[in-house]
Design a protein around this motif. Structure first.
Motif: not given
Ligand code: SF4
Ligand code: SF4
Length: 288
Positions: A59-65, A93-102, A117-121, A133-140
């Motif tokens: 999911l994309p993550k919100a970033i505040i300038n 909080d990027i772990f809580a952000c669901e990327g909705c874009g609101v 955002a890279v969420a895994g490999e 196979t794949a590995k998800l980053k923690m909290g993704s």
């Protein structure tokens, strides 16, 4: 390509041990590990050949300038995931952000951007049979989508292969649902504990919704023979093939520690798994 999916209602039941043994017995040309939160089939299956690695974007993550932020608090008020906090400044909080874009949509000063955002490999081994196979980053938190990518990668690289063996995720959540899609036969590995029974019933009812053939086996059956009998009876009543019982076996632990599957050594659990393999593959062959 037919898909045999191996599942368990929870972790630690020996699902991956059985998957690795099946891969060995079948000399499988295509297989996958869909336990993207804690993949370990590559270790148990002894894959040491070079893998191709691709970043997986979730999911994309919100970033505040902060330079553009006028501290109006609108983003925090609109975020229904409580992902925006205020301590001197508004931050995501990027772990809580669901990327909705609101938040980005309503920010009056265009201070918020949505960033990939890279969420895994995603990993693909090809030298000695296709292994995805794949590995998800923690909290993704997008494990279901990543499981779908693992399966897509497997299918795209195994054209012309008769069947694939897939080690599913434990539990009954999104990654399990994603791994069930397209499965022809599901082997459920359970253990004879009280929680094992209820986990098995939950995973059976989830798997049934996908129309796959379901078979059941019990690992460490002799640790609670009475509960094993209950599971066998449950299968009989529900017309589910019970394909075998694996005994508790310390030699199996030694085999795994040496990096070999239980069917590569002469041990009681290896014998039991061979019989389960034969019955399960027969069911897979007959499945449509
Ligand atoms: S809505 Fe925009 S300007 Fe207002 S606090 Fe949030 S980031 Fe800052
Ligand atoms: S993108 Fe959605 S979840 Fe993420 S901070 Fe903005 S409103 Fe909250």
């Amino acid at each position: 390509m037919k898909q045999l999916l191996i599942l368990s209602g929870k972790g630690g039941t020996g699902k991956t041990t059985i998957a690795a043994a099946f891969i060995k017995l079948a000399a499988a040309k295509a297989y996958a590990d869909c336990d993207v939160d804690a993949p370990n089939l590559h270790i148990v299956a002894g894959r040491t050949d070079k893998e191709m690695i691709k970043d997986y974007y979730g999911l994309p993550k919100a970033i505040i300038n902060q330079e553009l932020c006028i501290k109006c608090g609108i983003c925090k008020a609109y975020c229904r995931f409580d992902a925006i906090e205020f301590k001197d400044n508004y931050n995501v909080d990027i772990f809580a952000c669901e990327g909705c874009g609101v938040c980005a949509h309503f920010c009056p000063n265009k201070a918020i951007s949505m960033q990939e955002a890279v969420a895994g490999e995603l990993m693909l081994f090809k030298d000695n049979g296709v292994f995805s196979t794949a590995k998800l980053k923690m909290g993704s938190g997008t494990s279901g989508k990543l499981v779908s990518e693992v399966k897509k990668q497997l299918i795209n690289n195994s054209i012309g292969t008769d069947f694939a063996i897939i080690d599913g995720s434990p539990g009954i959540g999104c990654p399990v649902i994603a791994s069930l899609s397209g499965a022809n036969t599901v082997l459920i590995v359970t253990e004879p504990s009280v929680s094992g029974n209820s986990d098995m019933e939950r995973i059976i009812s989830t798997a049934r919704g996908f129309g796959a053939k379901i078979a059941v086996c019990v690992n460490k059956y002799d640790t609670n023979a009475a509960n094993t009998e209950k599971i066998i009876e449950y299968c009989r009543k529900n017309c589910l093939p019970y394909v075998g019982s694996v005994p508790y076996d310390t030699e199996a632990v030694n085999a795994i520690n040496k990096g070999v599957s239980v069917v590569e050594i002469d041990c009681p659990s290896g014998k039991a798994v061979r019989a389960i393999y034969k019955s399960t593959m027969k069911i897979l062959k007959e499945s449509i």
